[in-house]
Design a protein around this motif. Structure first.
Motif, short mmCIF file in Angstrom:
data_model
loop_
_atom_site.label_atom_id
_atom_site.label_comp_id
_atom_site.label_asym_id
_atom_site.label_seq_id
_atom_site.Cartn_x
_atom_site.Cartn_y
_atom_site.Cartn_z
N ALA A 299 1.25 -1.13 0.39
CA ALA A 299 -0.14 0.14 -0.40
C ALA A 299 0.56 1.35 0.56
O ALA A 299 1.79 1.16 0.79
CB ALA A 299 -1.01 0.04 1.03
N LEU A 300 0.58 2.21 -0.91
CA LEU A 300 1.52 3.59 -1.27
C LEU A 300 0.41 4.51 -1.09
O LEU A 300 -0.74 4.34 -2.01
CB LEU A 300 2.55 3.24 -2.31
CG LEU A 300 3.44 2.62 -2.11
CD1 LEU A 300 2.65 1.28 -3.50
CD2 LEU A 300 4.68 3.00 -2.60
N PRO A 301 1.37 6.22 -1.07
CA PRO A 301 0.00 6.73 -0.94
C PRO A 301 -0.74 7.22 -1.95
O PRO A 301 -1.72 7.84 -1.90
CB PRO A 301 1.10 8.29 -0.13
CG PRO A 301 2.17 7.69 0.43
CD PRO A 301 2.42 6.26 -0.45
N THR A 302 -0.20 7.28 -3.20
CA THR A 302 -0.58 7.85 -4.65
C THR A 302 -0.77 6.75 -5.59
O THR A 302 -0.18 6.09 -5.41
CB THR A 302 0.56 9.06 -4.79
OG1 THR A 302 1.59 9.16 -5.43
CG2 THR A 302 0.79 9.75 -4.49
N GLN A 303 -1.58 6.94 -7.10
CA GLN A 303 -1.16 5.73 -7.93
C GLN A 303 0.20 6.20 -8.57
O GLN A 303 0.78 4.69 -8.89
CB GLN A 303 -2.42 6.68 -8.99
CG GLN A 303 -3.84 6.53 -8.23
CD GLN A 303 -5.09 7.32 -8.99
OE1 GLN A 303 -4.50 6.86 -10.18
NE2 GLN A 303 -6.31 6.82 -8.04
N LEU A 304 0.78 7.43 -8.59
CA LEU A 304 1.90 7.39 -9.33
C LEU A 304 3.20 6.25 -8.60
O LEU A 304 3.87 5.21 -8.97
CB LEU A 304 2.25 8.36 -9.10
CG LEU A 304 4.35 8.36 -9.70
CD1 LEU A 304 3.92 7.89 -11.06
CD2 LEU A 304 4.87 10.00 -9.27
N THR A 305 2.86 6.16 -7.60
CA THR A 305 4.09 5.68 -6.40
C THR A 305 3.98 4.10 -6.60
O THR A 305 4.38 3.05 -6.68
CB THR A 305 3.98 5.86 -5.01
OG1 THR A 305 2.75 5.97 -4.15
CG2 THR A 305 4.55 7.00 -4.66
N SER A 306 2.08 3.91 -7.40
CA SER A 306 2.14 2.53 -6.44
C SER A 306 2.72 1.60 -8.21
O SER A 306 2.80 0.19 -8.10
CB SER A 306 0.32 2.60 -6.75
OG SER A 306 -0.45 3.24 -5.33
N ASN A 307 1.86 2.71 -9.04
CA ASN A 307 2.39 2.42 -10.66
C ASN A 307 3.84 1.88 -10.02
O ASN A 307 4.68 0.95 -10.61
CB ASN A 307 2.28 3.39 -11.24
CG ASN A 307 0.51 3.58 -11.34
OD1 ASN A 307 -0.19 3.19 -11.50
ND2 ASN A 307 0.00 5.01 -11.97
N ARG A 308 5.19 2.82 -10.28
CA ARG A 308 6.04 1.84 -10.11
C ARG A 308 6.75 1.28 -8.85
O ARG A 308 8.11 0.39 -9.13
CB ARG A 308 6.83 4.22 -9.21
CG ARG A 308 6.51 4.89 -10.12
CD ARG A 308 7.67 4.42 -11.66
NE ARG A 308 7.22 5.82 -12.05
CZ ARG A 308 6.41 6.34 -13.62
NH1 ARG A 308 7.17 4.51 -14.33
NH2 ARG A 308 6.27 6.71 -14.52
N ILE A 309 5.80 0.70 -7.91
CA ILE A 309 6.89 -0.09 -7.28
C ILE A 309 6.00 -1.22 -7.84
O ILE A 309 6.61 -2.50 -7.72
CB ILE A 309 6.15 -0.13 -5.35
CG1 ILE A 309 6.60 1.20 -4.80
CG2 ILE A 309 5.92 -1.49 -4.92
CD1 ILE A 309 8.19 0.55 -4.92
N HIS A 310 5.27 -0.92 -8.17
CA HIS A 310 4.52 -3.08 -9.83
C HIS A 310 5.28 -3.64 -10.06
O HIS A 310 5.16 -4.28 -10.12
CB HIS A 310 2.78 -1.44 -9.71
CG HIS A 310 2.37 -2.74 -10.41
ND1 HIS A 310 1.92 -3.11 -11.75
CD2 HIS A 310 1.71 -4.16 -10.52
CE1 HIS A 310 1.34 -3.76 -12.07
NE2 HIS A 310 1.00 -4.55 -11.24
#
Length: 859
Positions: A299-310
């Motif tokens: 779980a991450l704060p934003t959609q952008l950070t989610s996309n990167r960690i994905h």
């Protein structure tokens, strides 16, 4: 008279022609078998008193309420077949549709349990599980603790006959031991029942035109659970850290593996760039390998950070999984990503199953179901909706149960979301989860509150640090680690008049300069002042681009400033807070507006990260530097000013951040010439800087104390508001939208769609995609194109916003179509006369407000 046979009466599903298909009893059996298979294959029961067979009967009885006049009348062909058309009309069955079938299920189960001697509150708790399977809980009836027999009418009596047959078929009775509706097992069972009902209603596995066959029904349940991708993941054994990540672990990662061995809650505190993500994932592998976890949600704060960690999590899963498997990207715009989730294809005992993964892909497409995948990456909001009173909250809670939940950048949340995060951790611990919290900038009191321990038990100042406790409440021995030495960062206050010139000189010398602004407008202004023919590359990143442009530019600059772009020469990237955290970029010099200390430290964490690739010997500057834009008033002047004048002095920053942390950050920074994220002894100044900013209040001037009181007032109000959203049995069902109930949004935003050409037959979007009009059917490619072209802008510049347009088929609620002129101006209805919006391919949507006023923050 109505002919009643508990095994054959009624209808639960219809055929495509509207004729009655499965009787109620058969459908209930299917759901019970699916529930049993879910528990057998993948889900541990968070209650020692509950057996798998008992769970099966709880799920099976969910639809007995379909034996009710209000539901039965919905199938005219059934009425004809049963010769009940006139009877239904005479007894006004149509008028009895107000009460839903699941509420009838709940009532009859409660009455039966009370008849069996169960006290009312316990009977209500068990019965509410069935009543909630369509997403919303129903207020239970109060029948009292007296003899309930007089309250049972013929419909209740017959529904109970169906229950008796289901208990006999499945080999168990409804549990009667004492539970409270607020116990963790109740929402877990609600989620399990709902999911089993979704699967048990899938005609691919349970055709409506076939009779009940216990053997084939159980086989079908096994097939469904496996092919949808809900069976336990198969994990490779014997992998070492290097086998998974390609490098040997550092001390922090080794200590994490020593500390995190059992389900529980843990906090990993370490400077930016030290490998906290790999540490958490390595612990995840060990828990999965030993069967102590059933999956992962990052779980991450934003959609952008989610996309990167994905992308990184996918590499991890491919390394540890025996079968091809990917992480499900779980956020509101995940469906826009080109790397859409492709689940594993599972060979089963049914030879007719050809391994096509389409079933799984479609099944996980729903936002409610996204967390059910074995491995997921997404926003914290998706996890938080498991503990706020949104529709189907319990589906998300069941989906997370037993998994490793990694919560990154936990420091970035306000009091409202932070309170929800704490509540989430408390509830997930009850469901056997392992929660791993990652942060570089966390105060000790916040850490101890999240873990739920007395500060005296973990009263240590060492940093990096790993702390936590198991689900049994045992506090682990804190693990200390030494971070590799990083060069101290020189802090320089600079007048804004000199920043452009100095930044250009640095870039011309080959330095990679990262310039972080607090607002989009300022970022656009700064970028516009950079020379276009200076011999170095410059770029601009913020949130006011359409998705397709923002995605492309983010990908380019993440690579340009990443390890693979190490030798590409000087540049200046102007951005907003979107590069502040969970972004692995390496800059030589950081220019930043003043921001609260934790945010500022995150920005500083982008400096000199890749020392293995770009050592000090080959960098164009001798040391990492942060240039902080100097305020117009000196610190001494701010100490003498009143609170309102201080707010005015900080300008637009006071609308983005609370003023008191800005003041304390500004004061604290004056005491430091260098900031050490990690020195020769392994120590760091991060915690000291945070404590000086947030906890050293005794000597503040009166005006600062007044501003501090505003902070405490905000904390109290936001905390109470968040706690209110978690009262699941009073609010029942809030709107189920990402961010709606999990974030405090101060300023409303709306989707704006830039249109190049428009006619009665066709609309051409900014990327030249053409949509035919009128729209009569859903097309996924059109839907994606529209959302790829959306820019979110603030609503306050509009006097009125329409809810209808040519594209309302795809855009629900308020939205705006803006027609682009040849001169770049955006023409649209409802804009205030003093506002102008224009489009520039380089700068994005530009907002001009002729009278001064509010501005937009980053994201």
């Amino acid at each position: 008279m109505i002919q009643f046979n508990p095994k054959e009466s009624g209808w639960a599903k219809t055929n495509q022609d509207g004729s009655p298909g499965l009787p109620i009893f058969e459908h209930c059996c299917h759901v019970g078998w699916v529930a049993l298979e879910l528990v057998k294959q993948s889900r541990k029961i968070p209650d020692a008193d509950l057996t798998p067979i008992a769970i099966a009967i709880i799920a099976a009885i969910h639809d007995i309420g379909k034996w009710s006049p209000g539901f039965l009348v919905k199938c005219p062909l059934w009425l004809i077949r049963e010769n009940l058309v006139l009877f239904a009309a005479d007894h006004a069955w149509e008028a009895q549709q107000e009460k839903r079938h699941e509420a009838h299920s709940q009532d009859s189960i409660q009455l039966l349990l009370q008849k069996r001697g169960v006290k009312q509150s316990v009977a209500q708790a068990w019965a509410m599980i069935a009543g909630a399977h369509h997403g919303k809980m129903h207020v239970p009836e109060k029948y009292g603790n007296c003899d309930v027999t007089p309250f049972i009418d013929e419909w209740h009596f017959q529904r109970q006959q169906i229950i008796f047959e289901l208990e006999a078929e499945l080999g168990s009775e409804i549990p009667t031991y004492e539970v409270n509706k607020r116990d963790a097992i109740v929402p877990w069972l609600m989620g399990l029942t709902t999911i089993a009902d979704w699967i048990g209603s899938d005609e691919t596995y349970f055709p409506v035109n076939k009779g009940l066959d216990t053997g084939n029904g159980k086989i079908a349940a096994k097939l469904a659970v496996e092919s949808i991708g809900l069976a336990n993941p198969r994990i490779r054994k014997g992998l070492k850290f290097k086998d998974i990540f390609g490098f040997i672990p550092n001390e922090l990662q080794e200590k994490a593996l020593l500390a995190i061995k059992e389900p529980g809650i843990y906090v990993i505190e370490a400077p930016m760039g030290l490998g906290k993500t790999e540490a958490a994932l390595a612990c995840t592998y060990e828990l999965l390998k030993t069967g102590k976890a059933s999956g992962l949600y990052f779980a991450l704060p934003t959609q952008l950070t989610s996309n990167r960690i994905h992308l990184r999590v996918n590499d991890f899963i491919n390394a540890i999984s025996e079968t091809p498997e990917n992480a499900r990207l779980a956020h509101a715009n995940a469906w826009l990503e080109t790397d859409y989730y492709q689940p594993r294809a599972v060979q089963t005992i049914f030879k007719k199953f050809d391994g096509d993964a389409t079933v799984s892909r479609d099944w996980f497409a729903s936002a409610k179901r996204a967390l059910l995948a074995n491995f997921g990456v997404g926003t914290i909001d998706q996890a938080l909706m498991s503990i706020v009173a949104v529709k189907h909250f319990f589906v998300r809670r069941f989906a997370l149960s037993g998994k490793v939940i990694i919560i990154d950048e936990v420091h970035s949340y306000d009091y409202f979301t932070g309170t929800l995060v704490k509540c989430l951790c408390d509830e997930l611990l009850k469901l056997g989860c392992t929660i791993i919290i990652l942060s570089a900038t966390l105060l000790p009191k916040v850490r101890n509150k999240l873990i739920g321990i007395d500060g005296n038990l973990v009263n240590v100042d060492t940093y990096p640090l790993i702390t936590g406790k198991t689900i049994n409440g045992d506090v682990i021995k804190p693990q200390f680690a030494v971070a590799p030495e990083r060069p101290a960062v020189r802090k320089i206050f600079k007048n804004s008049n000199h920043l452009i010139e100095d930044a250009v000189k640095a870039a011309q010398m080959g330095a990679r300069v990262l310039w972080v602004c607090n607002t989009v407008n300022l970022a656009q202004q700064i970028f516009g002042q950079l020379p276009s023919d200076s011999g170095f590359e410059s770029g601009l990143l913020h949130s006011r681009y359409p998705h397709f442009i923002r995605q492309e530019r983010e990908a380019y600059w993440m690579k340009r400033l990443g390890k693979t772009g190490a030798q590409q020469g000087g540049c200046i990237l102007v951005s907003t807070q979107i590069v502040e955290q969970s972004v692995d970029i390496d800059a030589d010099i950081l220019i930043s507006e003043l921001a609260p200390m934790d945010m500022l430290l995150q920005r500083i964490g982008r400096l000199w990260r890749h020392m293995d690739v770009r050592s000090a010997r080959i960098r164009p500057v001798s040391e990492p530097q942060v240039w902080i834009v100097e305020e117009e008033k000196t610190l001494a002047e701010l100490e003498r000013e009143g609170s309102e004048r201080i707010k005015k002095a900080f300008g637009i920053k006071a609308k983005v951040y609370q003023v008191y942390p800005l003041l304390k950050t500004y004061q604290t920074l004056h005491d430091y010439e260098f900031i050490e994220l990690s020195n020769k002894t392994g120590n760091s100044q991060i915690r000291q800087l945070l404590e000086n900013t947030y906890e050293n209040t005794d000597q503040d001037p009166d005006s600062w104390q007044a501003l501090y009181s505003e902070v405490k007032g905000t904390e109290f109000a936001e905390t109470r508001l968040a706690e209110g959203n978690t009262r699941l049995f009073s609010k029942m069902a809030l709107a189920d939208e990402e961010g709606k109930q999990t974030r405090l949004i101060d300023i409303e935003t709306i989707p704006l769609l830039i249109v190049l050409e428009s006619s009665v037959n066709q609309i051409t979007l900014l990327d030249d995609y053409k949509i035919s009009l009128p729209i009569t059917e859903f097309k996924i490619q059109d839907a994606r194109a529209i959302h790829q072209n959306i820019v979110r802008v603030h609503a306050w510049p509009f006097e009125q916003i329409k809810k209808e347009s040519e594209l309302s088929f795809y855009l629900k609620g308020k939205h705006c179509l803006a027609h682009l002129d040849n001169d770049g101006r955006l023409n649209m209805d409802g804009l205030k006369p003093e506002i102008k919006l224009s489009w520039c391919e380089i700068k994005g949507v530009i907002q001009i407000y002729n009278k001064g006023g509010l501005d937009e923050s980053c994201d």
